[in-house]
Write an enzyme that holds these catalytic residues in place. Structure first.
Site, mmCIF file in Angstrom:
data_model
loop_
_atom_site.group_PDB
_atom_site.id
_atom_site.type_symbol
_atom_site.label_atom_id
_atom_site.label_comp_id
_atom_site.label_asym_id
_atom_site.label_seq_id
_atom_site.Cartn_x
_atom_site.Cartn_y
_atom_site.Cartn_z
ATOM 1 N N HIS A 1 0.850 -1.197 0.000
ATOM 2 C CA HIS A 1 0.000 0.000 0.000
ATOM 3 C C HIS A 1 0.887 1.249 0.000
ATOM 4 O O HIS A 1 1.941 1.284 0.638
ATOM 5 C CB HIS A 1 -0.919 -0.003 1.228
ATOM 6 C CG HIS A 1 -1.983 1.033 1.148
ATOM 7 N ND1 HIS A 1 -1.738 2.353 1.455
ATOM 8 C CD2 HIS A 1 -3.281 0.967 0.754
ATOM 9 C CE1 HIS A 1 -2.853 3.052 1.270
ATOM 10 N NE2 HIS A 1 -3.806 2.227 0.839
ATOM 11 N N GLU B 1 -3.479 1.998 -7.525
ATOM 12 C CA GLU B 1 -3.827 3.152 -6.705
ATOM 13 C C GLU B 1 -2.786 4.245 -6.911
ATOM 14 O O GLU B 1 -1.731 4.223 -6.256
ATOM 15 C CB GLU B 1 -3.816 2.770 -5.226
ATOM 16 C CG GLU B 1 -4.700 1.597 -4.869
ATOM 17 C CD GLU B 1 -5.062 1.617 -3.399
ATOM 18 O OE1 GLU B 1 -6.206 1.913 -3.104
ATOM 19 O OE2 GLU B 1 -4.186 1.374 -2.563
HETATM 20 C C1 PEP Z 1 -6.724 3.342 0.087
HETATM 21 O O1 PEP Z 1 -6.786 3.191 1.284
HETATM 22 O O2 PEP Z 1 -6.033 2.587 -0.575
HETATM 23 C C2 PEP Z 1 -7.483 4.404 -0.563
HETATM 24 C C3 PEP Z 1 -7.676 4.321 -1.836
HETATM 25 O O3 PEP Z 1 -7.945 5.431 0.230
HETATM 26 P P1 PEP Z 1 -9.034 6.550 -0.191
HETATM 27 O O4 PEP Z 1 -10.204 5.805 -0.779
HETATM 28 O O5 PEP Z 1 -9.353 7.237 1.070
HETATM 29 O O6 PEP Z 1 -8.399 7.435 -1.224
#
Ligand code: PEP
Length: 248
Positions: free
Chosen positions: A99, A165
């Site tokens: 992450h 992400e």
């Molecule tokens: C995450 O925790 O990976 C995330 C995408 O957080 P958020 O949805 O708050 O941007």
């Protein structure tokens, strides 16, 4: 085709609030047959994992539990370490590795991530592997290269899910444009064939539909918007409507 809704509660909720939210989600999931094509994965904080997992087990809910992290080894002299096999015994089915917040705040590099992947894999946990570029890397047109490099860490182990992400989209309210996510997902799909890809980064009830509609996207990883029952139920409701419409 199975779809995924991964709720990463990070360190937002106390143990008591985590237990309250999982109880609400269990009731919601039980009463909604339309959710049957969605695998709901909840990643509570490490301190709440045991009790949240026990509540899921007692209720025979189909909700799955993920740990937000694991250690680089399974047992031994690792003060503060987290054993993957113990996570498994506590009821975790998955673990999130790589992450952006772990990379940024805990300096987790490729070497450390590959040790975590190997420990989790040996213990039989499904790996939710996160990749994503920074804003500077995107501006420098290096996003594809950075993500490809991050994917090299999972070579040899098939992750259960890849979560794309972009780091600049996490917790900022600035989700990526869906067509840009699709472009990256298509390129990830060429690298790691057959592994479901989810999008994460400021997903909420307003934008979830645009991501679920993408061809190479099998679900979402949601942080802050997943920490309330209203947020989860609205997103799951919208997700299931799209899945049903696609099935017709
Ligand atoms: C995450 O925790 O990976 C995330 C995408 O957080 P958020 O949805 O708050 O941007």
């Amino acid at each position: 085709m199975k779809r995924y809704f991964v709720a990463n509660w990070k360190m937002y909720l106390s143990v008591a609030k985590s237990e309250q939210l999982i109880r609400q989600l269990i009731r919601y999931e039980r009463g909604n047959k339309i959710l049957r094509d969605i695998e709901i994965i909840v990643a509570p904080s490490m301190l709440a994992l045991s009790s949240v997992s026990a509540l899921v087990k007692q209720s025979r809910s189909k909700i799955k539990i993920a740990a937000q992290d694991c250690g680089i080894a399974d047992a031994g002299a690792f003060t503060g370490g987290i054993s993957s096999s113990e996570l498994k015994k506590m009821g975790a089915r998955y673990v999130i590795i790589g992450h952006a917040e772990r990379r940024q705040f805990f300096n987790e590099d490729a070497m450390m991530l590959s040790k975590k992947i190997s420990a989790a894999h040996k213990a039989g946990l499904g790996i939710i592997y996160c990749v994503g570029e920074t804003q500077d890397e995107r501006h420098a047109a290096r996003a594809g290269e950075v993500v490809r490099e991050q994917l090299r860490v999972v070579q040899g182990v098939t992750p259960a899910l890849i979560a794309y992400e972009p780091r600049w989209a996490i917790g900022t309210g600035l989700a990526i444009e869906p067509h840009e996510a699709e472009h990256m997902h298509a390129s990830i799909a060429r690298e790691v064939r057959g592994v479901p890809i989810c999008y994460g980064g400021s997903v909420n009830e307003k934008n979830i539909a645009a991501f679920i509609n993408l061809e190479n996207t099998r679900g979402v990883l949601v942080g802050s918007a997943s920490t309330t029952f209203v947020g989860c139920s609205e997103m799951l409701g919208r997700m299931s409507k799209i899945i049903q419409a696609k099935a017709i």
